[in-house]
Scaffold this active site. Structure first.
Site, mmCIF file in Angstrom:
data_model
loop_
_atom_site.group_PDB
_atom_site.id
_atom_site.type_symbol
_atom_site.label_atom_id
_atom_site.label_comp_id
_atom_site.label_asym_id
_atom_site.label_seq_id
_atom_site.Cartn_x
_atom_site.Cartn_y
_atom_site.Cartn_z
ATOM 1 N N ALA A 276 0.855 -1.190 0.000
ATOM 2 C CA ALA A 276 0.000 0.000 0.000
ATOM 3 C C ALA A 276 0.888 1.236 0.000
ATOM 4 O O ALA A 276 2.100 1.145 0.222
ATOM 5 C CB ALA A 276 -0.898 0.013 1.235
ATOM 6 N N LYS A 277 0.324 2.356 -0.276
ATOM 7 C CA LYS A 277 1.039 3.637 -0.167
ATOM 8 C C LYS A 277 -0.014 4.718 -0.022
ATOM 9 O O LYS A 277 -1.123 4.565 -0.523
ATOM 10 C CB LYS A 277 1.856 3.881 -1.446
#
Ligand code: NAD
Length: 424
Positions: free
Chosen positions: A113-114
């Site tokens: 994720a980011k």
């Protein structure tokens, strides 16, 4: 309307284009099933939220925040949160994809994720940052969590940011949930050893690579671009192995002494003066010159795209260990391959950070904390195993270490997906 209608275009020179090209290359190399390939080209979920925030002057500003979750096939999503005026969805999605591969290559049970908020943290007070962070967290409360998605610090976010997120999330749940974030202050369950972890992991990878290539450690020379957290720890931990720091740079320039630079003296000089430039007994050097220096190991530990088509031909190091994310462009990698330069790619070389973040999450879930020695031993075991697996893959397929790392990573995610099947 399909997900494509809301996703950004992958611009030719942009990070998403690079991430998709790397995935497509790996897919071809390992013969990835088309259905899984198509699925992995897209994030699982992208969230865009408005973050109305009370400013110190009494006005309200509405910031925009993103979180992209690329894959949950191997476990909850994991990735950093960035506060910067240039945050954009393309970069966030690409970053999430890279986190999937980084977690898979070291075989920790996470997807990628980011996230980020478009803001200028340098112009915001602590109070404004806190209120923005807390509102951002409450907008994400249904999609983050120890079993779903675990944010961590990145550019212009830190342990304090993580403490606010942990507190806001915990207040909404009604009990303390330390494992919702990593990179927390140790008083709230942060792991010992986290600060040095990325540099330490990089050093384990360098040591293993030098052994494989038959390069003696004692007396070998190394140069570091970017004397920040990662670069400083790489230098500190390579020195006791017998290697000699010959040059280091930061954003203001650098210093050179072919006979060797004392790492602690340089750390002290940087603390006192704010830069590595001007250490007594050294000559001044530019970043361009550092990249072209004759040495055994070059460690780019600052920015992305610093080794490119225009300067890759000048590199004279025997080995590059990518402390930074994305320091080498695809065109530069080909030139380095032609020159026989061994590159330890970012998703392997700097995976020590996310590995110790994983340890922090495990410790938080168990409410049982390890000594720093235990953390470092477990990190070493994971980094050595990951290096061996990627090296074996590169030998077996006769490809460079980056292609091998991608093959290992994409292969692991694909196998998890194949066993689970595509729901429904
Ligand atoms: P940092 O901010 O602590 O240090 C960055 C250093 O780079 C600073 O010394 C800065 O002066 C220097 N720098 C900036 N511009 C430069 C330029 N043009 N030329 C040379 N030096 C320059 O950051 P960090 O945490 O050490 O991260 C460095 C890189 O490593 C980033 O790419 C980051 O994404 C990556 N990384 C960091 C971690 C981590 O745990 N810190 C984990 C994985 C990857």
């Amino acid at each position: 309307m399909s997900i494509e209608d809301v996703l950004p275009e992958a611009g030719q020179d942009g990070p998403l284009y690079a991430a998709l090209t790397q995935l497509d290359d790996a897919a071809e190399l390992i013969g990835l099933a088309p259905a899984i390939h198509q699925k992995l080209r897209k994030p699982k979920r992208v969230i865009a939220v408005s973050i109305p925030t009370l400013m110190d002057d009494g006005s309200h500003q509405v910031f925009t925040g993103y979180r992209a979750q690329h894959s949950m096939e191997r476990g909850p999503c994991k990735g950093g949160l960035r506060y910067h005026p240039d945050v954009n969805l393309e970069e966030v999605i690409a970053g999430a994809m890279w986190m999937t591969w980084k977690c898979a290559v070291v075989n920790i049970p996470y997807g990628g994720a980011k996230g980020g908020v478009i803001c200028n943290p340098k112009e915001m007070s602590q109070g404004e940052l806190e209120r923005m962070t807390r509102r951002f967290t409450s907008e994400l409360v249904e999609v983050i969590g120890p079993e779903k998605d675990i944010p961590a610090p990145e550019l212009y976010t830190d342990a304090q940011t993580m403490a606010w997120i942990m507190d806001t999330y915990s207040m909404q749940k009604g009990y303390s949930v330390p494992a919702v974030v990593t990179g927390k202050p140790t008083v709230l369950g942060g792991s010992l050893g986290r600060e040095a972890a990325t540099g330490r992991g990089c050093v384990f990878a360098i040591r293993e690579a030098m052994c494989r290539l038959g390069l003696p450690l004692t007396g070998a020379t190394f140069a570091v671009q970017g004397f920040g957290n990662v670069g400083r720890w790489v230098a500190r931990l390579l020195e006791p192995l017998g290697l000699k720091l010959v040059a280091a740079t930061d954003s203001q320039g650098g210093c050179l002494n072919p006979d060797g630079i004392s790492v602690e003296a340089l750390v002290e000089h940087k603390v006192q003066s704010g830069t590595v430039v001007g250490l007594p007994g050294t000559d001044r050097i530019t970043n361009k010159e550092l990249l072209a220096l004759e040495c055994d190991v070059l460690v780019p530990a600052a920015l992305e795209n610093v080794i490119h088509q225009g300067n890759a031909g000048d590199v004279r190091a025997k080995m590059i260990a990518e402390g930074a994310n994305g320091p080498t462009t695809p065109a530069a990698q080909e030139i380095l391959n032609d020159k026989g330069i061994f590159v330890i790619p970012d998703i392997l070389a700097n995976a020590g950070g996310v590995t110790v973040s994983y340890f922090e999450w495990v410790q938080g879930l168990q409410a049982y904390f390890w000594t720093e020695e235990e953390v470092n031993e477990r990190l070493e075991a994971i980094m050595v195993r990951a290096f061996e697996e990627v090296y074996a893959e590169s030998q077996a397929r006769n490809v460079d270490m980056r292609a091998a790392a991608m093959a290992v990573a994409v292969g692991r995610v694909a196998e998890a997906q194949r066993m689970r099947g595509i729901y429904p």
